[in-house]
Design an enzyme around this catalytic site. Structure first.
Site, PDB file in Angstrom:
ATOM      1  N   GLU A   1       1.145   5.897 -16.243  1.00 48.04           N
ATOM      2  CA  GLU A   1       0.992   6.644 -14.993  1.00 48.04           C
ATOM      3  C   GLU A   1       2.331   7.273 -14.637  1.00 48.04           C
ATOM      4  OE1 GLU A   1      -0.178   4.600 -11.338  1.00 48.04           O
ATOM      5  OE2 GLU A   1       0.296   6.416 -10.208  1.00 48.04           O
ATOM      6  N   GLY A   2       2.322   8.580 -14.428  1.00 50.35           N
ATOM      7  CA  GLY A   2       3.537   9.271 -14.010  1.00 50.35           C
ATOM      8  C   GLY A   2       3.861   8.962 -12.551  1.00 50.35           C
TER       9      GLY A   2
ATOM     10  N   LYS B   1       3.858   1.902 -15.683  1.00 50.31           N
ATOM     11  CA  LYS B   1       4.313   2.799 -14.616  1.00 50.31           C
ATOM     12  C   LYS B   1       5.836   2.783 -14.744  1.00 50.31           C
ATOM     13  CE  LYS B   1       4.031   4.800 -10.433  1.00 50.31           C
ATOM     14  NZ  LYS B   1       3.183   5.887  -9.958  1.00 50.31           N
TER      15      LYS B   1
ATOM     16  N   ASP C   1       0.483  -0.044  -7.195  1.00 55.07           N
ATOM     17  CA  ASP C   1       0.147   0.512  -8.508  1.00 55.07           C
ATOM     18  C   ASP C   1       0.315  -0.497  -9.649  1.00 55.07           C
ATOM     19  OD1 ASP C   1       0.113   2.724  -6.875  1.00 55.07           O
ATOM     20  OD2 ASP C   1       1.234   4.009  -8.242  1.00 55.07           O
TER      21      ASP C   1
ATOM     22  N   GLY D   1       4.214  10.858  -8.847  1.00 59.88           N
ATOM     23  CA  GLY D   1       3.948  12.126  -8.161  1.00 59.88           C
ATOM     24  C   GLY D   1       3.354  13.142  -9.131  1.00 59.88           C
TER      25      GLY D   1
ATOM     26  N   THR E   1      -3.414   6.391  -9.953  1.00 55.53           N
ATOM     27  CA  THR E   1      -3.482   4.955 -10.275  1.00 55.53           C
ATOM     28  C   THR E   1      -4.928   4.519 -10.500  1.00 55.53           C
ATOM     29  OG1 THR E   1      -1.562   4.624  -8.861  1.00 55.53           O
ATOM     30  CG2 THR E   1      -2.727   2.666  -9.567  1.00 55.53           C
TER      31      THR E   1
HETATM   32  N1  ADP Z   1     -12.170   7.217  -7.740  1.00 56.98           N
HETATM   33  C1  ADP Z   1     -11.667   6.723  -6.588  1.00 56.98           C
HETATM   34  N2  ADP Z   1     -12.251   5.661  -5.994  1.00 56.98           N
HETATM   35  C2  ADP Z   1     -11.790   5.151  -4.853  1.00 56.98           C
HETATM   36  N3  ADP Z   1     -10.716   5.629  -4.197  1.00 56.98           N
HETATM   37  C3  ADP Z   1     -10.079   6.687  -4.723  1.00 56.98           C
HETATM   38  C4  ADP Z   1     -10.500   7.272  -5.953  1.00 56.98           C
HETATM   39  N4  ADP Z   1      -9.661   8.293  -6.243  1.00 56.98           N
HETATM   40  C5  ADP Z   1      -8.751   8.330  -5.257  1.00 56.98           C
HETATM   41  N5  ADP Z   1      -8.994   7.367  -4.327  1.00 56.98           N
HETATM   42  C6  ADP Z   1      -8.269   7.147  -3.055  1.00 56.98           C
HETATM   43  O1  ADP Z   1      -7.032   7.831  -3.089  1.00 56.98           O
HETATM   44  C7  ADP Z   1      -5.973   6.951  -2.769  1.00 56.98           C
HETATM   45  C8  ADP Z   1      -4.772   7.303  -3.611  1.00 56.98           C
HETATM   46  O2  ADP Z   1      -5.079   6.975  -4.942  1.00 56.98           O
HETATM   47  P1  ADP Z   1      -3.952   6.529  -5.949  1.00 56.98           P
HETATM   48  O3  ADP Z   1      -4.628   6.273  -7.248  1.00 56.98           O
HETATM   49  O4  ADP Z   1      -3.135   5.434  -5.379  1.00 56.98           O
HETATM   50  O5  ADP Z   1      -3.091   7.884  -5.994  1.00 56.98           O
HETATM   51  P2  ADP Z   1      -1.724   8.192  -6.734  1.00 56.98           P
HETATM   52  O6  ADP Z   1      -1.544   7.171  -7.809  1.00 56.98           O
HETATM   53  O7  ADP Z   1      -1.900   9.583  -7.249  1.00 56.98           O
HETATM   54  O8  ADP Z   1      -0.668   8.120  -5.673  1.00 56.98           O
HETATM   55  C9  ADP Z   1      -6.503   5.550  -3.025  1.00 56.98           C
HETATM   56  O9  ADP Z   1      -5.880   4.597  -2.209  1.00 56.98           O
HETATM   57  C10 ADP Z   1      -7.956   5.696  -2.725  1.00 56.98           C
HETATM   58  O10 ADP Z   1      -8.137   5.540  -1.352  1.00 56.98           O
HETATM   59 MG    MG Z   2      -0.025   5.776  -8.137  1.00 55.95          MG
END
Ligand code: ADP
Ligand code: MG
Length: 229
Positions: A113-114, A37, A54, A116, A16
């Site tokens: 955004e996919g 999403k 997200d 998982g 995300t």
């Molecule tokens: N570039 C980044 N800057 C700040 N936090 C990040 C970054 N990349 C990952 N994170 C951390 O990882 C967590 C999960 O990220 P997220 O984008 O919600 O993952 P996903 O969409 O893959 O489930 C976020 O809540 C944040 O804490």
């Molecule tokens: Mg996500």
């Protein structure tokens, strides 16, 4: 459909944040960008500290409404196929793909955004990889920078290529300000063994479009999109 499909090596790896940074950077360059999403689960759970859900973040960076960004939402924080089953409304490939095409009509570039990783089931006979394949968009893979990421990222690359998906690049996120030997080596090793371009996304302190835009500016977004032509 001009766009990018942001997947990841796992849930919680930064898809995300990455998708939002890509969208914010494109919008900052004056590109009409939409974010989507297609299926979202876990709305019953509170959003992680400092980061909104997200669809809220993806809406914020693209000037859209959360309801437009996430046309199918489920409360439980479980795999989408189970969430759909529990709700009694199974996911159909046609309706999901239609929602993506519809979102693309109002934008020059669509950032999807996919859910998982690639093999997450959306129903008994449909998964995220099949969705990405049907959309024909190049993949951008979010991955962790630290220990364990080589295996997860190479597995994801193998799975993508096995299905004929085009991989635009891998992004290690959040990339530390002062990377150590492990992170630098992981980046080089994934690029070499995976035969893929590996970029990095710096830590974004807060969920603000301007901060996401600044971080996203360092990503080779134009190359990802142009290489996909
Ligand atoms: N570039 C980044 N800057 C700040 N936090 C990040 C970054 N990349 C990952 N994170 C951390 O990882 C967590 C999960 O990220 P997220 O984008 O919600 O993952 P996903 O969409 O893959 O489930 C976020 O809540 C944040 O804490
Ligand atoms: Mg996500």
């Amino acid at each position: 459909m001009r766009g990018l499909f942001v997947t990841g090596t796992d849930t919680g790896v930064g898809k995300t944040v990455l998708a939002a940074a890509i969208a914010a950077a494109l919008r900052g360059d004056g590109v009409a960008v939409a974010t989507l999403k297609p299926i979202m689960t876990g709305l019953d759970e509170p959003a992680p500290a400092q980061w909104p859900h997200d669809h809220e973040l993806l809406a914020r960076v693209a000037g859209r409404q959360p309801g437009e960004v996430a046309p199918r939402t489920f409360g439980p924080a479980v795999s989408p196929h189970l969430a759909a089953e529990l709700s009694g409304t199974p996911v159909s490939s046609e309706s999901i793909e239609e929602s993506v095409r519809e979102a693309a009509t109002c934008a020059e570039v669509l950032v999807v955004e996919g859910v998982g990783g690639l093999l997450v089931p959306l129903s008994d006979d449909y998964d995220v990889r099949a969705l990405a394949r049907a959309l024909g968009m190049p993949l951008v893979i979010a991955a962790r920078p630290g220990l364990g990421t080589i295996n997860h990222t190479l597995l994801t690359l193998e799975s993508a290529r096995l299905a004929g998906l085009k991989v635009a690049g891998v992004v290690l996120t959040p990339w530390p300000r002062d990377p150590g030997t492990i992170e630098e080596s992981n980046r080089e090793t994934i690029a070499r063994l995976g035969a893929v371009e590996v970029a990095s996304l710096a830590r974004v302190e807060r969920a603000e479009p301007e901060l996401l835009r600044r971080a996203g500016r360092s990503l080779p977004i134009a190359r990802w999109l142009d290489g996909a032509r």
